[in-house]
Design a protein around this motif. Structure first.
Motif, PDB file in Angstrom:
ATOM      1  N   GLU A 123      32.385  35.709  36.427  1.00  0.00           N
ATOM      2  CA  GLU A 123      31.377  36.257  35.514  1.00  0.00           C
ATOM      3  C   GLU A 123      31.496  35.647  34.126  1.00  0.00           C
ATOM      4  OE1 GLU A 123      31.824  40.474  35.603  1.00  0.00           O
ATOM      5  OE2 GLU A 123      31.336  40.603  37.731  1.00  0.00           O
ATOM      6  N   ALA A 124      32.637  35.052  33.843  1.00  0.00           N
ATOM      7  CA  ALA A 124      32.876  34.324  32.599  1.00  0.00           C
ATOM      8  C   ALA A 124      33.882  33.224  32.915  1.00  0.00           C
ATOM      9  CB  ALA A 124      33.421  35.247  31.515  1.00  0.00           C
ATOM     10  N   ILE A 125      33.783  32.111  32.206  1.00  0.00           N
ATOM     11  CA  ILE A 125      34.664  30.975  32.444  1.00  0.00           C
ATOM     12  C   ILE A 125      35.296  30.551  31.125  1.00  0.00           C
ATOM     13  CG2 ILE A 125      34.786  28.561  33.205  1.00  0.00           C
ATOM     14  CD1 ILE A 125      32.348  29.193  35.033  1.00  0.00           C
ATOM     15  N   VAL A 126      36.615  30.343  31.139  1.00  0.00           N
ATOM     16  CA  VAL A 126      37.353  29.873  29.976  1.00  0.00           C
ATOM     17  C   VAL A 126      37.890  28.485  30.302  1.00  0.00           C
ATOM     18  CG1 VAL A 126      39.331  30.281  28.452  1.00  0.00           C
ATOM     19  CG2 VAL A 126      38.018  32.224  29.347  1.00  0.00           C
ATOM     20  N   VAL A 127      37.633  27.520  29.431  1.00  0.00           N
ATOM     21  CA  VAL A 127      38.120  26.157  29.636  1.00  0.00           C
ATOM     22  C   VAL A 127      38.907  25.734  28.410  1.00  0.00           C
ATOM     23  CG1 VAL A 127      37.511  23.756  30.122  1.00  0.00           C
ATOM     24  CG2 VAL A 127      36.082  25.599  31.025  1.00  0.00           C
ATOM     25  N   GLN A 128      40.120  25.236  28.639  1.00  0.00           N
ATOM     26  CA  GLN A 128      40.883  24.681  27.526  1.00  0.00           C
ATOM     27  C   GLN A 128      40.298  23.325  27.168  1.00  0.00           C
ATOM     28  OE1 GLN A 128      45.014  24.712  28.875  1.00  0.00           O
ATOM     29  NE2 GLN A 128      45.413  26.301  27.361  1.00  0.00           N
ATOM     30  N   GLY A 129      39.981  23.144  25.903  1.00  0.00           N
ATOM     31  CA  GLY A 129      39.463  21.875  25.432  1.00  0.00           C
ATOM     32  C   GLY A 129      40.579  20.869  25.233  1.00  0.00           C
ATOM     33  N   VAL A 130      40.192  19.643  24.973  1.00  0.00           N
ATOM     34  CA  VAL A 130      41.136  18.554  24.743  1.00  0.00           C
ATOM     35  C   VAL A 130      40.797  17.889  23.413  1.00  0.00           C
ATOM     36  CG1 VAL A 130      41.558  18.169  27.205  1.00  0.00           C
ATOM     37  CG2 VAL A 130      39.693  16.942  26.072  1.00  0.00           C
ATOM     38  N   GLY A 131      41.721  17.073  22.898  1.00  0.00           N
ATOM     39  CA  GLY A 131      41.480  16.343  21.665  1.00  0.00           C
ATOM     40  C   GLY A 131      40.413  15.272  21.845  1.00  0.00           C
ATOM     41  N   ASP A 132      39.918  14.728  20.738  1.00  0.00           N
ATOM     42  CA  ASP A 132      38.841  13.742  20.772  1.00  0.00           C
ATOM     43  C   ASP A 132      39.277  12.333  21.158  1.00  0.00           C
ATOM     44  OD1 ASP A 132      36.955  15.604  20.098  1.00  0.00           O
ATOM     45  OD2 ASP A 132      36.914  15.091  17.973  1.00  0.00           O
ATOM     46  N   ALA A 133      40.564  12.081  21.285  1.00  0.00           N
ATOM     47  CA  ALA A 133      41.043  10.727  21.595  1.00  0.00           C
ATOM     48  C   ALA A 133      40.725  10.355  23.041  1.00  0.00           C
ATOM     49  CB  ALA A 133      42.549  10.638  21.358  1.00  0.00           C
ATOM     50  N   GLY A 134      40.480   9.080  23.281  1.00  0.00           N
ATOM     51  CA  GLY A 134      40.245   8.584  24.631  1.00  0.00           C
ATOM     52  C   GLY A 134      39.085   9.275  25.318  1.00  0.00           C
ATOM     53  N   ASP A 135      39.342   9.801  26.517  1.00  0.00           N
ATOM     54  CA  ASP A 135      38.312  10.484  27.304  1.00  0.00           C
ATOM     55  C   ASP A 135      37.887  11.808  26.679  1.00  0.00           C
ATOM     56  OD1 ASP A 135      38.377   8.522  29.339  1.00  0.00           O
ATOM     57  OD2 ASP A 135      40.099   9.503  30.273  1.00  0.00           O
TER      58      ASP A 135
END
Length: 151
Positions: A123-135
């Motif tokens: 019903e809800a999704i949490v995603v850990q983000g990543v830094g802007d480097a590379g991909d």
């Protein structure tokens, strides 16, 4: 980086990383800027990379667990896996998927979002983000679109 190629590539600027514009936001010029896309039906919440990301992820899951029966989580690395496994989340079911790094997230992002939305019925999704480097820059752009900026 493209800038290392020299010439005109040294002047390449990436929107939202190097600059932003209220005028462009009000009147987007490309389809990728106009629409919420690559997005499941469940709202996606992005926990930005940075200090205490594991703790902020736990807090976001805990907050969503208070009002949702199933919360899907995509973790990058192993930082808070043990804590999520041990956390008592009342009657909420937490479905956890892990990827090793930004490249793994780039490779499986859409499949994971679809699986959490359709198969796991989150019903809800949490995603850990990543830094802007590379991909990371491309991954975060796609996550921002999926989340419609719930970050």
């Amino acid at each position: 980086a493209l800038q290392a190629l020299g010439g005109a590539w040294q002047r390449v600027r990436v929107y939202r990383r190097d600059f932003s514009s209220a005028e462009i936001e009000a009147n987007p010029t490309t389809p990728g800027m106009k629409y919420r896309h690559y997005s499941p039906a469940a709202p996606v919440h992005v926990v930005r990379a940075g200090d205490r990301q594991a703790l902020r992820t736990m807090q976001t899951v805990d907050r969503l667990a208070q009002t949702h029966a199933t919360v899907g989580v995509v973790l990058v690395g192993d930082d808070c896996v043990r804590a999520l496994d041990e956390q008592a989340l009342s009657s909420c079911r937490v479905v956890v998927h892990r990827v090793a790094d930004a490249r793994g997230l780039a490779h499986s992002l859409f499949a994971l979002l679809r699986e959490l939305d359709e198969s796991d019925r989150a019903e809800a999704i949490v995603v850990q983000g990543v830094g802007d480097a590379g991909d990371g820059l491309a991954v975060m752009n796609r996550l921002d679109k999926a989340a419609s900026f719930h970050a």
